[in-house]
Design a protein around this motif. Structure first.
Motif: not given
Ligand code: FAD
Length: 336
Positions: A264-267, A293-294
């Motif tokens: 669910t984390r955006c790279k 961020k999540e």
């Protein structure tokens, strides 16, 4: 509509040997009868001719040129979509549907099934704005070179809410919104045999740079393909178009989000907006705010706020600002 001669091009070289105008050049010469212009699906060109805005002497049919109608994929270089591929062929391509979801969604929400059957990718990118002042023969507007944007003080509910000076028209391609978020490139061949690849964000021309033309194409050039980088397994994407009605209409606002995810984390992410500015634009600061961020309600709402921070709505299109914030938030939340 004026009388014109028809030429059925047999090859790209054949077509490039005959063409001598783009829509902006014909407009600059008051519908010049000596001009020869490309027609792919004809959805936009024939509208411009029926509206009396362009009166070409010759129409060059390029839709049946062999080799421009293919969709290829290579694991290293990615997707290559020929300029004459129709929007419905893109819509029914399994790879586009499975690996480039936002592009699939953008294409399948453009116009109607009948329009998508005729409309080609090349023509879609080179179509002209649907701003009603541009499309009216009675208004010599900024995009036609007059120096007056009637939308600034006039009927502007469908117009741009960002970068909307000196002209508030919006580009009509919602397919470009998704392609921009995927960092696609436009492959262009010129009559002297030179090929160039242009980033989607450099293809469109803001009216502050050139009032008449909406893209960088010159009269002796043809779009031959669009390339889209390979989409890895962790790439998630989503596209939302909000129109005045569900079908048969252009976007009031549209957004494409392409995100590299780890759970669910955006790279990192790309966010592109259509019908916000005179050209499709990236919301870079908003996309950067998601990096590391999540993805959740708070980060998605925050990105929408950042994207619209510099909005400068006109008298009748203020509703577009909360509309953009909402569809940006919703599209981001769909990447998890
Ligand atoms: C009711 C309606 C709703 C629509 N809704 C949407 C929508 O929601 N989203 C969206 O994106 N679009 C929408 N459209 C626009 C439609 O998708 C475009 O008009 C269509 O894609 C244009 O493609 P074409 O092949 O018919 O282009 P044409 O009309 O043949 O050409 C358009 C222009 O591109 C030039 N051209 C064509 N091919 C090339 C090439 N290979 N190289 C260089 N120049 C070229 C032509 O000279 C012409 O100036 C809508 C259209 C209608 C009528």
């Amino acid at each position: 509509m004026n009388k014109f001669s028809w030429y059925e091009a047999k090859s790209v070289e054949d077509a490039l040997g005959k063409v001598n105008a783009t829509v902006s050049e014909i407009l600059a010469k008051n519908g010049n009868q000596t001009s020869a212009i490309f027609k792919a699906g004809g959805v936009d060109l024939l509208d411009l001719m029926k509206e009396g805005l362009v009166r070409p002497g010759m129409v060059i049919g390029i839709k049946n040129i062999p080799g421009l109608d293919k969709i290829d994929y290579d694991a290293k270089t990615g997707l290559r979509i020929g300029a004459n591929v129709s929007l419905s062929e893109m819509e029914s391509n399994d790879r586009i549907r499975d690996q480039y979801q936002a592009l699939f969604q953008a294409v399948s929400h453009a116009g109607t099934p009948q329009i998508r059957n005729s409309a080609t990718l090349g023509g879609n990118l080179a179509q002209r704005t649907r701003c009603w002042y541009f499309r009216s023969i009675d208004h010599d507007c900024y995009r036609k070179g007059s120096g007056t944007c009637f939308a600034q003080e006039g009927e502007n509910e469908f117009h741009a809410v960002m970068d909307n000076q000196p002209c508030a028209s919006v580009h009509s391609s919602s397919v470009a919104t998704a392609l921009l978020a995927f960092n696609a490139k436009v492959e262009i061949l010129s009559s002297d045999g030179k090929k160039r690849e242009v980033k989607m964000e450099d293809f469109f021309v803001h009216p502050s740079k050139d009032s008449r033309t909406e893209n960088i194409l010159k009269a002796n050039e043809m779009i031959t393909a669009v390339t889209v980088p390979a989409a890895g397994e962790n790439i998630k994407s989503y596209y939302i178009k909000q129109g005045a009605r569900e079908s048969h209409d252009w976007a009031l606002a549209d957004v494409a989000v392409v995100a590299e995810m780890s759970g669910t984390r955006c790279k990192k992410a790309e966010i592109a907006l259509g019908a916000a500015s005179p050209v499709p634009v990236k919301a870079k600061a908003a996309a950067d705010s998601l990096a590391g961020k999540e993805i959740n309600e708070a980060s998605a709402v925050n990105a929408g706020e950042i994207a619209m921070k510099n909005a400068t709505p006109l008298a009748n299109n203020g509703y577009k600002v909360p509309l953009f914030k909402t569809i940006i938030k919703r599209a981001i939340l769909k990447t998890v």
